[in-house]
Write a protein that holds these residues in place. Structure first.
Motif, short mmCIF file in Angstrom:
data_model
loop_
_atom_site.label_atom_id
_atom_site.label_comp_id
_atom_site.label_asym_id
_atom_site.label_seq_id
_atom_site.Cartn_x
_atom_site.Cartn_y
_atom_site.Cartn_z
N ILE A 200 0.74 -1.29 -0.01
CA ILE A 200 -0.10 -0.05 -0.17
C ILE A 200 0.64 1.17 0.09
O ILE A 200 0.74 2.04 -0.81
CB ILE A 200 -1.02 -0.15 1.26
N LYS A 279 -5.31 0.55 -10.10
CA LYS A 279 -5.72 -0.28 -8.95
C LYS A 279 -4.71 -1.57 -9.34
O LYS A 279 -5.10 -2.43 -10.11
CB LYS A 279 -6.93 -0.70 -9.11
N THR A 282 -4.61 -7.25 -5.89
CA THR A 282 -4.89 -7.11 -4.37
C THR A 282 -3.75 -8.07 -3.85
O THR A 282 -3.71 -9.42 -4.30
CB THR A 282 -6.23 -7.50 -4.34
N SER A 316 -6.60 -1.66 -1.27
CA SER A 316 -6.42 -2.24 -2.65
C SER A 316 -7.49 -2.09 -3.71
O SER A 316 -7.35 -1.87 -4.83
CB SER A 316 -6.05 -3.81 -2.38
#
Length: 325
Positions: A200, A279, A282, A316
């Motif tokens: 992150i 994005k 994840t 995420s």
């Protein structure tokens, strides 16, 4: 060969590992940066695939892995392209696995099979199924040597986490029924915190995001203009960058100039008129811990761990929006 590593110390390795480390394929990774094109904006983000590959090999060794699994660890990233995962953004590959897609072909055409055969190893049995190596690779959110190494290496380098703290964490790792298990809830939560710093705080640093956006566009344009081929991505970062700088495209040169003099930007919301949105894949970890006679995911017994993981997942899924000032 004696290998020195900042995280794990000094090791004398076998001749087969020495031969592989000295191969042109592994030596190329000294010129491929983990942070991808972000190193062009911040030169301090200079960890290489070579350092990480050596680290994964040594961590497997430290945890009792076989010589075959150490070989697999050393070579697990050998097919990474120049500037690492930026190719996945350029090709709209959401799985972030282009290097895996080309790995078999690269190995088949490399010096690696000959080196392994010289020492009595079959490269097909070792290198074409990483899932057989339970220390090297595990499906997220479990821990594996790959995730552990890049996390510890980057938080030490970029977030000043003391080496003594990292050594303490390494002592908390146990191998139980071929699984990486942490011996306390506290150390499991500590690792979740470190992983958040990487996936992150670091991955979504605006400078990181901008560099990927611009370099991905440069690669797309260069492929469309037939100024590069996908094979050119098997160069080192510096050699590939030199080729890009010879472009006749004004747009490509302007994008490269942004790397040298990046404009100021700020994080904004999706409702704003943003300039860049990304994005990333994840990524979470939910370490196994040993509690009494049970081995369980830490989030199932720790509300603190559960909350931390939910925050990582939220960040995420949200991604990041940037606006140039």
């Amino acid at each position: 060969m004696i290998i020195e590593d900042v995280l794990y110390g000094s090791f004398k390795v076998e001749e087969v590992l020495t031969g592989l480390i000295r191969s042109q394929e592994i030596q190329r990774l000294k010129g491929v940066h983990m942070a991808g094109p972000a190193v062009l904006i911040n030169s301090a983000w200079n960890e290489t695939r070579y350092e990480h590959s050596i680290g994964v090999m040594l961590l497997i060794r430290k945890l009792g892995g076989t010589i075959e699994e150490q070989i697999a660890g050393l070579l697990h990233d050998v097919s990474h392209t120049a500037f690492s995962h930026v190719v996945d953004l350029a090709l709209s590959n959401k799985n972030d696995d282009y290097h895996e897609q080309i790995k078999t072909q690269l190995i088949e055409q490399s010096t690696i099979p000959t080196i392994l055969k010289q020492y009595g190893f079959d490269y097909r049995q070792i290198l074409f199924d990483d899932e057989q190596w339970l220390l090297l690779e595990q499906q997220a959110p479990l821990l594996c040597c790959d995730r552990i190494d890049y996390t510890l290496r980057e938080v030490h380098r970029y977030f000043s986490v003391p080496i003594q703290k990292i050594h303490q964490f390494l002592k908390s790792i146990k191998i139980i029924e071929d699984q990486i298990v942490i011996d306390s809830i506290e150390w499991a939560i500590w690792f979740i915190d470190q992983y958040q710093k990487v996936v992150i705080d670091f991955f979504y640093d605006p400078r990181n995001i901008c560099s990927y956006e611009w370099m991905a566009k440069i690669i797309q344009l260069s492929l469309e203009n037939q100024e590069i081929t996908l094979t050119d991505l098997m160069m080192t970062d510096s050699a590939f960058l030199k080729k890009l700088k010879s472009s006749d495209s004004v747009e490509i040169i302007q994008l490269l100039d942004k790397m040298d003099r990046p404009p100021k930007c700020s994080v904004c919301s999706s409702e704003d008129h943003y300039d860049i949105q990304q994005k990333k894949k994840t990524r979470i970890v939910d370490p196994l811990v040993k509690v009494a006679d049970d081995i369980v995911s830490v989030s199932t017994i720790s509300p603190i761990a559960q909350v931390k993981l939910e925050k990582i997942l939220h960040a995420s899924h949200k991604g990041i929006y940037l606006k140039f000032d």
